[in-house]
Scaffold this active site. Structure first.
Site, short mmCIF file in Angstrom:
data_model
loop_
_atom_site.label_atom_id
_atom_site.label_comp_id
_atom_site.label_asym_id
_atom_site.label_seq_id
_atom_site.Cartn_x
_atom_site.Cartn_y
_atom_site.Cartn_z
N HIS A 1 37.80 46.54 41.25
CA HIS A 1 37.35 47.62 40.39
C HIS A 1 38.32 48.80 40.34
O HIS A 1 38.84 49.24 41.37
CB HIS A 1 36.01 48.17 40.93
CG HIS A 1 34.83 47.65 40.18
ND1 HIS A 1 33.54 47.80 40.63
CD2 HIS A 1 34.71 46.97 39.01
CE1 HIS A 1 32.69 47.25 39.77
NE2 HIS A 1 33.39 46.73 38.80
N GLU A 2 38.55 49.34 39.16
CA GLU A 2 39.31 50.58 38.94
C GLU A 2 40.71 50.54 39.54
O GLU A 2 41.18 51.51 40.12
CB GLU A 2 38.54 51.79 39.50
CG GLU A 2 37.11 51.88 39.04
CD GLU A 2 36.95 51.82 37.53
OE1 GLU A 2 37.91 52.12 36.81
OE2 GLU A 2 35.85 51.43 37.09
N GLY A 3 41.38 49.42 39.39
CA GLY A 3 42.74 49.29 39.89
C GLY A 3 42.76 48.52 41.18
O GLY A 3 42.21 48.95 42.19
#
Length: 600
Positions: A439-441
């Protein structure tokens, strides 16, 4: 016995005693607040978590979202939860009062998110996504745009999302192909595909507002041509009614865990009638979106720490009640079996879990405090705290995420065969936590961000500030005879980190960027262990100072703190030695390994 998924005692210890959240009430924005108010907020969050979120934890995992007649059906409780999140002020907890928010410090708001995520991670993400999207609109949108969207989002009537990823452009946002063409009425016609959109569509709200990256016709190539748009599932027509906006859910992904919140693929503008509204200036979309991404990265770290906490307390409860075997050296079979928590190896597994959970939570609250101070202060102090937050965000996202997988695995191990079965919740926690390193990078991206940008930016100022922060904690710890040796141990590790960092920067100059960043993920892991050791030393300073005058119950908590601190320095911090050895090695093994060599 009441099910426990976190320690309220520990949460208050970190907020009040370690990070001194009440110091923020000296600033005008929070002058009307106090410790009693913060504790009331925590109490209300815990009540909501225990009565509404935790009871449907397994239901949301088993009754997964379904795509029916073009709309995604989620658990029936989501609509009521979103209403309750809105009416209770939880979505806008840290928003200014002028926008309908509660104007709480971010550190307090993050603590409530920790509570919700520990009770039911899937249920906790709907309001968090909405808050991030609404904050972007407030930060960069016009007054009319704020008025049109934010009230409905903070009330829980409308969902917010972050729509970045595309089928052929995951982490490489420079390669997105979603397009935006001026429609002649101030809007843009949006066309493209977006995938892996959390909360991308569901029947728990009346509308879904996507914060979407796209390229305006004729925009510069790469990231310099990306703009940010508000793209609602239903747009507001001139009469004020909601009408369809040519966004179709093409699929809902079936996931390992985190099943209660739908992850969708969206087809946008297939009929040429999807209207988006430019947020801020053209071609600055990625810079704007990084605000939400950085906030989300702290949220991902907090979610991972929360799930790990729930798994730890499930394991703790089980090991206290499960009897098996006898103490080593106890030969008389007529003696009763002992609870497995009496076995040293089980205590080791529990200490590992607790050290990661409470160390991670401390770091996340530390980062939240830096964010609050960067918002409240001016001049050098503002810059200092903004730089520290920027440096530590990759660690705060990745350490709880990666280590949460290991701690939930150890929770399963504590339960033995039962841990592998659905009879107990730890198998769900293991599945739920696995998304967080993605998630998110991904962790690899966080490593390249830390080593390739954060430690070198502004001439290394952020890294120097971090060293000063840790150095100040070390100096404070040396005043206590009980902590002096640990202070020396952390100082030695910090000096080694400085040497490794210097070596890597020199390597960038001599060997090029590919070799420099090849082991960035290992550098992130190395850095993260030292950061958490710093947080544990901060906790130990406070715990040690309180022990003498503590009540019997409080003394038990503080003594447990000190043992967990000692565990981290004895078992986890020494792991940096192996990582240091690899990071100082000049052999670019993974760079030289050719893809063809993986053939049979």
């Amino acid at each position: 016995m009441e099910t426990k998924f976190l320690s309220e005692t520990n949460l208050k210890f970190l907020l009040h005693d370690v990070h001194e959240i009440s110091a923020l009430t000296e600033y005008d924005a929070y002058r009307h607040q106090n410790r009693k108010m913060f504790d009331m907020v925590m109490g209300a969050a815990l009540d909501l978590a225990k009565t509404k979120l935790y009871p449907i934890l397994e239901e949301m995992d088993e009754n997964i979202p379904e795509l029916l007649d073009g709309s995604v059906r989620v658990h029936s409780a989501v609509r009521n939860l979103m209403k309750e999140y809105g009416e209770g002020g939880w979505i806008g907890a840290s928003f200014p009062e002028q926008y309908g928010g509660e104007q709480l410090p971010l550190a307090v708001a993050m603590a409530t998110r920790y509570i919700f995520a520990a009770a039911n991670y899937s249920a906790s993400t709907f309001p968090e996504l909405t808050a991030g999207a609404a904050h972007l609109i407030i930060s960069f949108g016009s007054e009319d745009m704020v008025a049109a969207y934010v009230p409905n989002m903070l009330s829980g009537k409308w969902q917010g999302t972050m729509a970045l990823t595309e089928p052929e452009a995951g982490s490489s946002l420079a390669d997105i192909t979603a397009s935006a063409s001026p429609a002649g009425d101030g809007s843009y016609r949006i066309k493209g595909q977006k995938i892996f959109i959390s909360g991308g569509d569901h029947d728990g709200v009346d509308n879904v507002v996507h914060l979407m990256l796209a390229k305006i016709d004729g925009a510069p190539a790469g990231v310099k041509g990306i703009s940010l748009f508000v793209v609602p599932k239903k747009r507001i027509d001139p009469a004020g009614a909601l009408v369809g906006n040519d966004i179709v859910v093409s699929q809902v992904f079936h996931k390992l865990g985190y099943r209660g919140n739908p992850i969708t693929q969206l087809s946008i503008g297939e009929n040429g009638d999807c209207h988006g509204f430019l947020l801020g200036e053209p071609h600055k979309g990625l810079a704007y979106m990084f605000q939400m991404m950085n906030e989300a990265r702290l949220g991902v770290g907090m979610g991972a720490a929360a799930i790990a906490s729930a798994a730890y307390y499930a394991a703790l409860e089980y090991t206290r009640g499960r009897t098996q075997g006898r103490k080593i050296g106890q030969k008389n079979l007529a003696d009763p079996q002992v609870p497995i928590i009496e076995h040293a190896d089980v205590k080791r597994m529990l200490l590992f879990q607790r050290s990661v959970v409470e160390g991670s939570l401390s770091l996340l609250l530390q980062c939240s405090m830096y964010a609050d101070l960067a918002h409240l202060q001016d001049g050098e102090d503002k810059t200092k705290h903004a730089l520290l937050l920027d440096l530590l965000t990759p660690v705060a996202k990745s350490y709880p995420s990666e280590m949460g997988i290991l701690t939930t695995s150890q929770a399963i191990q504590c339960l033995g065969g039962y841990g592998y079965c659905k009879d107990f919740p730890v198998e769900q926690y293991y599945r739920d936590v696995r998304i967080h390193p993605i998630h998110e990078g991904t962790t690899g991206i966080q490593g390249m961000d830390l080593l390739g940008r954060k430690v070198t930016m502004h001439g290394g100022e952020s890294f120097n500030l971090f060293n000063k922060e840790v150095g100040s904690t070390i100096a404070h710890a040396r005043r206590s005879p009980e902590l002096a040796a640990s202070a020396d141990q952390l100082e030695a590790s910090l000096i080694e980190l400085q040497n490794v960092t210097r070596h890597k920067i020199e390597q960038a100059a001599t060997s090029g960027p590919e070799v420099f960043l090849a082991d960035a993920t290992l550098y992130l892991e190395y850095f993260g262990i030292i950061v958490i050791a710093w947080q544990w030393l901060k906790q130990a300073i406070v715990a040690q100072s309180q022990l003498e005058k503590a009540s019997r119950i409080r003394r038990s908590f503080l003594t447990g703190k000190m043992f967990t601190f000692r565990y981290f320095f004895a078992y986890e911090l020494p792991k940096t030695k192996g990582l240091r050895s690899r990071l100082l090695d000049t052999d670019p093994l993974t760079v030289r390994m050719e893809s063809s060599f993986f053939n049979d």
